[in-house]
Design a protein around this motif. Structure first.
Motif, PDB file in Angstrom:
ATOM      1  N   PRO A 102       0.838  -1.202   0.000  1.00 56.60           N
ATOM      2  CA  PRO A 102       0.000   0.000   0.000  1.00 56.60           C
ATOM      3  C   PRO A 102       0.869   1.246   0.000  1.00 56.60           C
ATOM      4  O   PRO A 102       1.945   1.271   0.624  1.00 56.60           O
ATOM      5  N   LEU A 103       0.420   2.284  -0.685  1.00 60.25           N
ATOM      6  CA  LEU A 103       1.225   3.483  -0.861  1.00 60.25           C
ATOM      7  C   LEU A 103       0.813   4.633   0.053  1.00 60.25           C
ATOM      8  O   LEU A 103       1.154   5.783  -0.208  1.00 60.25           O
ATOM      9  N   TYR A 104       0.090   4.326   1.114  1.00 63.51           N
ATOM     10  CA  TYR A 104      -0.226   5.356   2.095  1.00 63.51           C
ATOM     11  C   TYR A 104       1.051   5.714   2.859  1.00 63.51           C
ATOM     12  O   TYR A 104       1.630   4.872   3.542  1.00 63.51           O
ATOM     13  N   ARG A 105       1.476   6.969   2.774  1.00 67.82           N
ATOM     14  CA  ARG A 105       2.706   7.376   3.450  1.00 67.82           C
ATOM     15  C   ARG A 105       2.590   7.295   4.969  1.00 67.82           C
ATOM     16  O   ARG A 105       3.591   7.195   5.668  1.00 67.82           O
ATOM     17  N   ASP A 106       1.349   7.358   5.479  1.00 63.27           N
ATOM     18  CA  ASP A 106       1.157   7.360   6.925  1.00 63.27           C
ATOM     19  C   ASP A 106       0.801   5.970   7.455  1.00 63.27           C
ATOM     20  O   ASP A 106       0.306   5.826   8.559  1.00 63.27           O
ATOM     21  N   CYS A 107       1.061   4.927   6.639  1.00 60.24           N
ATOM     22  CA  CYS A 107       0.812   3.549   7.060  1.00 60.24           C
ATOM     23  C   CYS A 107       2.118   2.756   7.057  1.00 60.24           C
ATOM     24  O   CYS A 107       3.115   3.179   6.474  1.00 60.24           O
ATOM     25  N   SER A 108       2.080   1.605   7.701  1.00 59.44           N
ATOM     26  CA  SER A 108       3.204   0.673   7.680  1.00 59.44           C
ATOM     27  C   SER A 108       3.052  -0.212   6.447  1.00 59.44           C
ATOM     28  O   SER A 108       2.212  -1.109   6.422  1.00 59.44           O
ATOM     29  N   GLU A 109       3.860   0.048   5.419  1.00 57.89           N
ATOM     30  CA  GLU A 109       3.616  -0.574   4.129  1.00 57.89           C
ATOM     31  C   GLU A 109       3.846  -2.083   4.136  1.00 57.89           C
ATOM     32  O   GLU A 109       3.104  -2.843   3.508  1.00 57.89           O
ATOM     33  N   ASP A 110       4.872  -2.557   4.848  1.00 54.98           N
ATOM     34  CA  ASP A 110       5.116  -3.993   4.865  1.00 54.98           C
ATOM     35  C   ASP A 110       4.036  -4.713   5.665  1.00 54.98           C
ATOM     36  O   ASP A 110       3.489  -5.731   5.224  1.00 54.98           O
ATOM     37  N   TYR A 111       3.694  -4.178   6.830  1.00 61.64           N
ATOM     38  CA  TYR A 111       2.617  -4.762   7.628  1.00 61.64           C
ATOM     39  C   TYR A 111       1.302  -4.742   6.846  1.00 61.64           C
ATOM     40  O   TYR A 111       0.515  -5.695   6.901  1.00 61.64           O
ATOM     41  N   GLY A 112       1.086  -3.683   6.091  1.00 56.13           N
ATOM     42  CA  GLY A 112      -0.116  -3.591   5.265  1.00 56.13           C
ATOM     43  C   GLY A 112      -0.164  -4.671   4.197  1.00 56.13           C
ATOM     44  O   GLY A 112      -1.233  -5.205   3.893  1.00 56.13           O
ATOM     45  N   LEU A 113       0.990  -5.003   3.618  1.00 56.86           N
ATOM     46  CA  LEU A 113       1.021  -6.063   2.614  1.00 56.86           C
ATOM     47  C   LEU A 113       0.716  -7.411   3.247  1.00 56.86           C
ATOM     48  O   LEU A 113      -0.077  -8.192   2.712  1.00 56.86           O
TER      49      LEU A 113
ATOM     50  N   ARG B 244      19.566  -4.802  11.405  1.00 58.66           N
ATOM     51  CA  ARG B 244      20.416  -3.742  11.938  1.00 58.66           C
ATOM     52  C   ARG B 244      19.562  -2.687  12.635  1.00 58.66           C
ATOM     53  O   ARG B 244      18.684  -2.077  12.021  1.00 58.66           O
ATOM     54  N   LYS B 245      19.807  -2.477  13.902  1.00 60.25           N
ATOM     55  CA  LYS B 245      19.085  -1.475  14.676  1.00 60.25           C
ATOM     56  C   LYS B 245      19.831  -0.151  14.574  1.00 60.25           C
ATOM     57  O   LYS B 245      20.791   0.106  15.289  1.00 60.25           O
ATOM     58  N   CYS B 246      19.372   0.700  13.651  1.00 52.49           N
ATOM     59  CA  CYS B 246      19.996   2.000  13.446  1.00 52.49           C
ATOM     60  C   CYS B 246      19.323   3.050  14.322  1.00 52.49           C
ATOM     61  O   CYS B 246      18.105   3.019  14.535  1.00 52.49           O
ATOM     62  N   ASN B 247      20.094   3.981  14.808  1.00 52.31           N
ATOM     63  CA  ASN B 247      19.550   5.005  15.708  1.00 52.31           C
ATOM     64  C   ASN B 247      18.484   5.850  15.053  1.00 52.31           C
ATOM     65  O   ASN B 247      17.583   6.364  15.707  1.00 52.31           O
ATOM     66  N   GLU B 248      18.567   6.017  13.723  1.00 50.00           N
ATOM     67  CA  GLU B 248      17.623   6.881  13.027  1.00 50.00           C
ATOM     68  C   GLU B 248      16.573   6.094  12.246  1.00 50.00           C
ATOM     69  O   GLU B 248      15.846   6.656  11.447  1.00 50.00           O
ATOM     70  N   SER B 249      16.480   4.767  12.473  1.00 51.81           N
ATOM     71  CA  SER B 249      15.521   3.960  11.728  1.00 51.81           C
ATOM     72  C   SER B 249      14.104   4.229  12.186  1.00 51.81           C
ATOM     73  O   SER B 249      13.868   4.718  13.287  1.00 51.81           O
ATOM     74  N   LEU B 250      13.148   3.880  11.317  1.00 51.66           N
ATOM     75  CA  LEU B 250      11.745   4.097  11.636  1.00 51.66           C
ATOM     76  C   LEU B 250      11.350   3.368  12.905  1.00 51.66           C
ATOM     77  O   LEU B 250      10.641   3.905  13.748  1.00 51.66           O
ATOM     78  N   SER B 251      11.821   2.126  13.065  1.00 51.84           N
ATOM     79  CA  SER B 251      11.412   1.351  14.223  1.00 51.84           C
ATOM     80  C   SER B 251      11.937   1.934  15.523  1.00 51.84           C
ATOM     81  O   SER B 251      11.406   1.653  16.589  1.00 51.84           O
ATOM     82  N   SER B 252      13.002   2.755  15.455  1.00 45.80           N
ATOM     83  CA  SER B 252      13.505   3.383  16.674  1.00 45.80           C
ATOM     84  C   SER B 252      12.624   4.553  17.094  1.00 45.80           C
ATOM     85  O   SER B 252      12.677   5.008  18.228  1.00 45.80           O
ATOM     86  N   ASN B 253      11.805   5.067  16.186  1.00 44.88           N
ATOM     87  CA  ASN B 253      10.856   6.127  16.507  1.00 44.88           C
ATOM     88  C   ASN B 253       9.521   5.470  16.847  1.00 44.88           C
ATOM     89  O   ASN B 253       8.662   5.256  15.997  1.00 44.88           O
ATOM     90  N   LYS B 254       9.356   5.142  18.126  1.00 44.82           N
ATOM     91  CA  LYS B 254       8.238   4.300  18.541  1.00 44.82           C
ATOM     92  C   LYS B 254       6.897   4.973  18.311  1.00 44.82           C
ATOM     93  O   LYS B 254       5.913   4.317  17.941  1.00 44.82           O
ATOM     94  N   TRP B 255       6.820   6.280  18.511  1.00 42.59           N
ATOM     95  CA  TRP B 255       5.541   6.971  18.349  1.00 42.59           C
ATOM     96  C   TRP B 255       5.129   7.004  16.889  1.00 42.59           C
ATOM     97  O   TRP B 255       3.953   6.782  16.557  1.00 42.59           O
ATOM     98  N   LYS B 256       6.068   7.283  16.006  1.00 43.29           N
ATOM     99  CA  LYS B 256       5.747   7.295  14.581  1.00 43.29           C
ATOM    100  C   LYS B 256       5.334   5.905  14.115  1.00 43.29           C
ATOM    101  O   LYS B 256       4.363   5.744  13.360  1.00 43.29           O
ATOM    102  N   SER B 257       6.044   4.894  14.576  1.00 44.18           N
ATOM    103  CA  SER B 257       5.717   3.524  14.211  1.00 44.18           C
ATOM    104  C   SER B 257       4.322   3.139  14.700  1.00 44.18           C
ATOM    105  O   SER B 257       3.545   2.504  13.975  1.00 44.18           O
TER     106      SER B 257
END
Length: 257
Positions: free
Chosen positions: A173-184, A206-219
């Motif tokens: 799914p191409l919703y920018r405000d959704c989790s695209e892999d989880y959506g698939l 790889r757990k990167c400091n700036e990765s999406l998953s490190s931003n818990k609220w956005k995720s």
């Protein structure tokens, strides 16, 4: 083992400013004991030297394909373009900062081939940004249905393999405000498909400091939106599923913090 008869694997890799890690990702694919693969990398208009590194690898190994986007469209769009260009029986997902262990494809394709599965995932280990391995391994359940998925964080994108001959051509799914892999995964499993887990550690996340998953609220916000927009859940159902998902996600992030 006859890899040719079992089918080609198309490795789907989006890349954006990935110069620090892309070579490790590519080399982990080149190191696979299962050799019948192609790696479709879509560069999402990087402004570092990612493309030069990928092109150098491509010149050495014709199984590597590079698609260059002319403007930044996001990882879901990049993955979708790679899927459209993929010629394999299977789709496997590997982001540019993650890696596979050498027997990943051989074990997972054999697992799917033997059991006639169309969707599989595996356990994986966390590594730090610099590449140091941690003691944290995420083990996986034997299977996940659609209802299980709505409350579960067990499927790691870097571990997923899909048989697109069985599932048909998929798109994120191409919703920018959704989790695209989880959506698939949600879209596939909502059709009555079951995903099956191979509980072996075959990938390195790889757990990167700036990765999406490190931003818990956005995720968390993206997950909520995925329930509403992709799953079309009503508000009470969304609240129930999100509560379950959040408890599991909190446990997961506690382990990796």
């Amino acid at each position: 083992m006859d890899f040719n008869s079992m089918g080609k694997v198309s490795v789907i890799t989006p890349s954006y400013n990935s110069a620090n890690f892309i070579l490790e990702a590519i080399e982990s694919v080149q190191s696979q004991t299962y050799t019948n693969w192609e790696m479709v990398i879509v560069d999402d208009c990087s402004n570092d030297h990612s493309v030069e590194l990928i092109e150098a690898k491509q010149s050495e190994d014709k199984r590597i394909k590079l698609i260059k986007l002319t403007r930044n469209r996001g990882p879901a769009y990049a993955r979708n373009q790679a899927i459209l260009a993929a010629g394999g029986k299977y789709l496997a997902f590997l982001d540019s900062d993650d890696c596979w262990l050498p027997q990943k494809l051989e074990k997972q394709i054999s697992f799917m081939h033997k059991n006639d599965f169309s969707f599989s995932y595996t356990a994986y280990r966390i590594m730090l940004e610099a590449g140091k391995l941690t003691e944290i391994v995420f083990h996986v359940p034997r299977q996940i249905t659609y209802k299980d998925l709505l409350k579960n964080t067990a499927i790691g994108t870097l571990t997923v393999v899909l048989n697109q001959e069985k599932l048909g051509r998929v798109q994120m799914p191409l919703y920018r405000d959704c989790s695209e892999d989880y959506g698939l995964w949600m879209s596939i499993l909502s059709q009555g498909v079951t995903a099956y887990g191979l509980n072996e550690e075959l990938s390195l996340y790889r757990k990167c400091n700036e990765s999406l998953s490190s931003n818990k609220w956005k995720s968390a916000r993206k997950t909520w939106n995925t329930y509403r927009k992709v799953g079309h859940s009503n508000l009470p159902s969304t609240m129930w599923y999100f509560l379950n998902y959040s408890v599991r996600a909190m446990r997961k992030h506690t382990r990796t913090s």
